[in-house]
Design a protein around this motif. Structure first.
Motif, PDB file in Angstrom:
ATOM      1  N   LEU A  43      -0.211   1.961   1.451  1.00 44.01           N
ATOM      2  CA  LEU A  43      -0.081   1.518   0.063  1.00 44.01           C
ATOM      3  C   LEU A  43      -0.990   0.317  -0.197  1.00 44.01           C
ATOM      4  N   ILE A  44      -1.069  -0.599   0.769  1.00 40.51           N
ATOM      5  CA  ILE A  44      -1.968  -1.754   0.632  1.00 40.51           C
ATOM      6  C   ILE A  44      -3.406  -1.279   0.456  1.00 40.51           C
ATOM      7  N   SER A  45      -3.821  -0.332   1.288  1.00 32.56           N
ATOM      8  CA  SER A  45      -5.189   0.174   1.192  1.00 32.56           C
ATOM      9  C   SER A  45      -5.450   0.824  -0.156  1.00 32.56           C
ATOM     10  N   HIS A  46      -4.477   1.585  -0.646  1.00 31.36           N
ATOM     11  CA  HIS A  46      -4.642   2.247  -1.945  1.00 31.36           C
ATOM     12  C   HIS A  46      -4.754   1.224  -3.062  1.00 31.36           C
ATOM     13  N   LEU A  47      -3.927   0.193  -3.023  1.00 28.39           N
ATOM     14  CA  LEU A  47      -3.951  -0.824  -4.079  1.00 28.39           C
ATOM     15  C   LEU A  47      -5.249  -1.622  -4.056  1.00 28.39           C
ATOM     16  N   ILE A  48      -5.805  -1.843  -2.859  1.00 29.30           N
ATOM     17  CA  ILE A  48      -7.082  -2.552  -2.780  1.00 29.30           C
ATOM     18  C   ILE A  48      -8.180  -1.723  -3.448  1.00 29.30           C
ATOM     19  N   GLN A  49      -8.158  -0.412  -3.202  1.00 28.95           N
ATOM     20  CA  GLN A  49      -9.222   0.442  -3.724  1.00 28.95           C
ATOM     21  C   GLN A  49      -9.021   0.816  -5.191  1.00 28.95           C
ATOM     22  N   HIS A  50      -7.753   0.786  -5.649  1.00 32.58           N
ATOM     23  CA  HIS A  50      -7.447   1.113  -7.045  1.00 32.58           C
ATOM     24  C   HIS A  50      -6.500   0.048  -7.590  1.00 32.58           C
ATOM     25  N   PRO A  51      -6.979  -1.185  -7.733  1.00 33.97           N
ATOM     26  CA  PRO A  51      -6.075  -2.299  -8.037  1.00 33.97           C
ATOM     27  C   PRO A  51      -5.523  -2.269  -9.460  1.00 33.97           C
ATOM     28  N   PRO A  52      -4.196  -2.286  -9.609  1.00 37.84           N
ATOM     29  CA  PRO A  52      -3.622  -2.488 -10.943  1.00 37.84           C
ATOM     30  C   PRO A  52      -3.752  -3.958 -11.339  1.00 37.84           C
ATOM     31  N   GLY A  53      -3.459  -4.264 -12.574  1.00 35.22           N
ATOM     32  CA  GLY A  53      -3.658  -5.616 -13.059  1.00 35.22           C
ATOM     33  C   GLY A  53      -2.839  -6.674 -12.334  1.00 35.22           C
ATOM     34  N   TRP A  54      -1.668  -6.279 -11.820  1.00 32.99           N
ATOM     35  CA  TRP A  54      -0.777  -7.266 -11.199  1.00 32.99           C
ATOM     36  C   TRP A  54      -1.101  -7.517  -9.726  1.00 32.99           C
ATOM     37  N   PHE A  55      -1.946  -6.686  -9.128  1.00 28.06           N
ATOM     38  CA  PHE A  55      -2.178  -6.768  -7.680  1.00 28.06           C
ATOM     39  C   PHE A  55      -3.265  -7.772  -7.355  1.00 28.06           C
ATOM     40  N   HIS A  56      -3.015  -8.594  -6.351  1.00 28.45           N
ATOM     41  CA  HIS A  56      -4.007  -9.557  -5.882  1.00 28.45           C
ATOM     42  C   HIS A  56      -4.127  -9.431  -4.370  1.00 28.45           C
ATOM     43  N   TRP A  57      -5.331  -9.179  -3.894  1.00 34.35           N
ATOM     44  CA  TRP A  57      -5.599  -9.094  -2.460  1.00 34.35           C
ATOM     45  C   TRP A  57      -6.408 -10.318  -2.064  1.00 34.35           C
ATOM     46  N   PRO A  58      -5.955 -11.097  -1.082  1.00 31.29           N
ATOM     47  CA  PRO A  58      -6.643 -12.347  -0.745  1.00 31.29           C
ATOM     48  C   PRO A  58      -8.029 -12.111  -0.167  1.00 31.29           C
ATOM     49  N   THR A  59      -8.879 -13.122  -0.276  1.00 29.50           N
ATOM     50  CA  THR A  59     -10.232 -13.039   0.279  1.00 29.50           C
ATOM     51  C   THR A  59     -10.247 -13.297   1.784  1.00 29.50           C
ATOM     52  N   GLY A  60      -9.174 -13.781   2.329  1.00 26.70           N
ATOM     53  CA  GLY A  60      -9.115 -14.051   3.764  1.00 26.70           C
ATOM     54  C   GLY A  60      -7.695 -14.020   4.268  1.00 26.70           C
ATOM     55  N   PRO A  61      -7.539 -13.954   5.571  1.00 23.42           N
ATOM     56  CA  PRO A  61      -8.600 -13.984   6.586  1.00 23.42           C
ATOM     57  C   PRO A  61      -9.461 -12.714   6.557  1.00 23.42           C
ATOM     58  N   SER A  62     -10.663 -12.836   7.040  1.00 25.57           N
ATOM     59  CA  SER A  62     -11.639 -11.751   6.914  1.00 25.57           C
ATOM     60  C   SER A  62     -11.225 -10.504   7.681  1.00 25.57           C
ATOM     61  N   TRP A  63     -10.351 -10.668   8.677  1.00 19.76           N
ATOM     62  CA  TRP A  63      -9.969  -9.542   9.532  1.00 19.76           C
ATOM     63  C   TRP A  63      -8.676  -8.860   9.076  1.00 19.76           C
ATOM     64  N   LEU A  64      -8.085  -9.307   7.978  1.00 22.23           N
ATOM     65  CA  LEU A  64      -6.763  -8.805   7.598  1.00 22.23           C
ATOM     66  C   LEU A  64      -6.768  -7.304   7.330  1.00 22.23           C
ATOM     67  N   TYR A  65      -7.775  -6.810   6.583  1.00 24.51           N
ATOM     68  CA  TYR A  65      -7.783  -5.380   6.267  1.00 24.51           C
ATOM     69  C   TYR A  65      -7.984  -4.532   7.516  1.00 24.51           C
ATOM     70  N   ARG A  66      -8.784  -5.008   8.458  1.00 28.09           N
ATOM     71  CA  ARG A  66      -8.988  -4.212   9.672  1.00 28.09           C
ATOM     72  C   ARG A  66      -7.678  -4.085  10.444  1.00 28.09           C
ATOM     73  N   VAL A  67      -6.797  -5.083  10.331  1.00 22.48           N
ATOM     74  CA  VAL A  67      -5.496  -5.019  11.001  1.00 22.48           C
ATOM     75  C   VAL A  67      -4.567  -4.055  10.265  1.00 22.48           C
ATOM     76  N   THR A  68      -4.463  -4.223   8.937  1.00 27.81           N
ATOM     77  CA  THR A  68      -3.528  -3.369   8.193  1.00 27.81           C
ATOM     78  C   THR A  68      -3.927  -1.900   8.269  1.00 27.81           C
ATOM     79  N   GLN A  69      -5.221  -1.610   8.141  1.00 29.56           N
ATOM     80  CA  GLN A  69      -5.640  -0.212   8.186  1.00 29.56           C
ATOM     81  C   GLN A  69      -5.598   0.327   9.608  1.00 29.56           C
ATOM     82  N   GLY A  70      -5.852  -0.530  10.597  1.00 29.86           N
ATOM     83  CA  GLY A  70      -5.699  -0.097  11.983  1.00 29.86           C
ATOM     84  C   GLY A  70      -4.257   0.269  12.292  1.00 29.86           C
ATOM     85  N   VAL A  71      -3.316  -0.528  11.775  1.00 30.58           N
ATOM     86  CA  VAL A  71      -1.891  -0.216  11.936  1.00 30.58           C
ATOM     87  C   VAL A  71      -1.556   1.092  11.235  1.00 30.58           C
ATOM     88  N   HIS A  72      -2.136   1.313  10.065  1.00 33.45           N
ATOM     89  CA  HIS A  72      -1.861   2.533   9.306  1.00 33.45           C
ATOM     90  C   HIS A  72      -2.226   3.782  10.108  1.00 33.45           C
TER      91      HIS A  72
END
Length: 381
Positions: A43-72
């Motif tokens: 769901l995090i990955s989907h919201l990053i790629q198709h962000p609704p107005g209320w969603f905010h994804w931080p700019t850091g840490p730089s490795w956060l997405y590689r962790v969340t998607q690796g876990v996925h």
């Protein structure tokens, strides 16, 4: 005569002494945890790629997405043996005959059977299509992200309904666990079966983590990305696949930066601007990620050339006419000092398959949004 005696299986035909409510409950809890982690990170990955107005994804840490998607991806792979053993443990129930009569008990049983079939079907669909997506084997006519996302919600609803129905049974089974010693005539105990399932999950995790953890690359025989692409970095979409021509990225190349003023920059112009070097991972939705060294012009410096200081987002446009040929960068990320229009990778001029002559690289962002073969940057107010 043999054909005449053929009949569908019955619940009593399944006599393995290893099956028990306790075994099913323990495996079900483990599978539920794996599915929950997989759903949340997906769901995090989907919201990053198709962000609704209320969603905010931080700019850091730089490795956060590689962790969340690796876990996925890893939890999705680990769920395979859990799902198989879970289905084996309840297989006899699939053949339990429901009496067809107008009664409340029959209606409840039919609804429960229907929700189980929905759960099993959606679970198999998500796991199978997820595996094929990791392998980039698209054997279907539909757009994978949209359908995978919708089916994930269907699976989540089915799991929630199943848990609500079966929770009393699970609580009772865990309070009064069945004995784990091997019954007469069996070669393994329930405890050994659980341990074997857990071991299978660990082996699958290790076998797939090499595309995320270089230390495991030598033993990760299921890893889809090895790092052996051009300049030591994997490639999902090549220049040839994107239809990039020599004329587009040749000596006449221009990068247009459009805002209050429009600026056309040649490749020598870009090289003449102040350069910044950063170490950032590139992490793709398929689960693989790898750290690399990038050098280029800060996106904020390019935007400053237009005279725009008050804007909402920036649109990155590629020569690639495919579904990922455009992406949007929110203002905080556009102004981040590590967000670059990269011109070189690991100390070398970008390979064409990595986006030559210029591509986006930004911290904590999916690889599909790290737009390659840039031709235009547009300020959106």
């Amino acid at each position: 005569m043999m054909i005449k005696n053929l009949r569908p299986p019955r619940e009593e035909d399944f006599r393995s002494p290893l099956r028990s409510p306790t075994l099913t409950s323990v495996i079900g809890i483990a599978l539920g945890i794996a599915f929950t982690l997989c759903m949340i990170t997906g769901l995090i990955s989907h919201l990053i790629q198709h962000p609704p107005g209320w969603f905010h994804w931080p700019t850091g840490p730089s490795w956060l997405y590689r962790v969340t998607q690796g876990v996925h991806v890893t939890t999705g792979m680990v769920s395979i043996p859990l799902l198989a053993v879970k289905l084996w443990s309840v297989a006899p129930k699939f053949w339990h005959r429901i009496p067809i009569k107008a009664s409340r008990a029959t209606m409840i049983a039919l609804v429960e059977r229907g929700t189980i079939l929905l759960l099993v079907g959606s679970a198999f669909f998500e796991v199978l299509t997820g595996i094929l997506n990791v392998a980039e084997a698209y054997l279907w006519p539909f757009f994978f992200p949209e359908v995978h996302y919708l089916m994930a919600w269907l699976l989540t609803g089915s799991v929630a309904l199943h848990v609500a129905v079966k929770l009393p049974t699970v609580i009772t089974a865990l309070r009064r666990p069945a004995r784990t010693a091997a019954p007469p005539g069996t070669t393994v105990s329930r405890r050994q079966l659980l341990a074997g399932t857990a071991l299978a999950g660990v082996v699958i995790a290790i076998a797939t983590l090499g595309d995320k953890l270089p230390a495991l690359r030598g033993v990760s025989f299921l890893a889809q990305r090895s790092g052996n692409g051009p300049q030591g970095l994997p490639v999902n979409r090549t220049a040839a696949a994107a239809g990039i021509t020599s004329a587009q990225v040749g000596t006449d190349y221009r990068l247009t930066v459009a805002g209050s003023r429009t600026v056309d920059l040649t490749l020598p112009d870009l090289i003449a601007l102040p350069q910044r070097t950063v170490d950032l991972p590139i992490a793709c939705v398929e689960g693989w990620s790898q750290l690399a060294t990038w050098t280029g012009v800060r996106l904020a410096d390019l935007l400053a050339l237009t005279g725009d200081h008050d804007f909402a987002e920036v649109r990155m446009v590629s020569f690639d006419a495919g579904p990922y040929g455009r992406s949007v960068v929110a203002r905080p990320l556009a102004l981040h000092p590590d967000t670059l229009v990269a011109l070189s990778l690991n100390g070398q001029v970008l390979d064409r398959d990595h986006g030559y002559p210029a591509r986006l690289i930004a911290p904590n962002r999916p690889g599909s949004l790290q737009t390659k073969w840039l031709t235009r940057i547009e300020v959106v107010r």
